[in-house]
Design a protein around this motif. Sequence first.
Motif: not given
Length: 216
Positions: A8-30
């Motif tokens: 959850e902390e990792i997901s939150e980090e992506f949400r804070k740093t990526y555009p909203e429409s990209v964050a979940e996708f970027a986290c999944h790839l990671w």
Amino acid sequence: MAHEQTSEEISEEFRKTYPESVAEFACHLWNAICHLNLIMSAYSQLYSSKEVILILNSSAPRFFSLLQSWLPCTICLQIGRLTDPAESRSSSGPRLNASFAGFIKVLREAGEAAAADALDKDFKALEPAVQKVRMIRHRTFAHADLQTVLRRDLPLPDVSHEELETLIDEIGKTYTRTDARFRKKETYFKGMGTSTGVDALIVFLERGIESFKKKE
């Protein structure tokens, strides 16, 4: 002692740093690339040493033989998913794939053209090695191509253990260069392989074999 981030902390980090429409996708790839590196590391640790293979064959030979076949299959399937085209056809219309090409498309749609262009350029540099793995995945794992199964077709390309390791390392570096644009830090995916637990498994198997021998 270093703090190990929760999912959850990792997901939150992506949400804070990526555009909203990209964050979940970027986290999944990671996460997918982390998982791929862990599988490759476990495979290397289990089957690259004659001494370790002897221990495996002395404990559960059939199981570890099955695992030796299953792990490369999983590795090729995962590389195939990451390198799929941006979209796949379906009866309801095109569906976006959770792949590098799909990520590039989403980055462009979010107005991140520079990041998309750089990732596209990096990804194209991987194509020669990727195409060999994709051919193996398509003809043997994703589909049971009859001509391949009956050995009537051209032989499949040979991909060595070293080539797989190098390709997976380059996939991680390719993603990291894009990720660093947003999260301002780099992930050393290859270093994650030290936490597979294989070393502990080998120690327990070795002790079990010694204990069994003493009882005979």
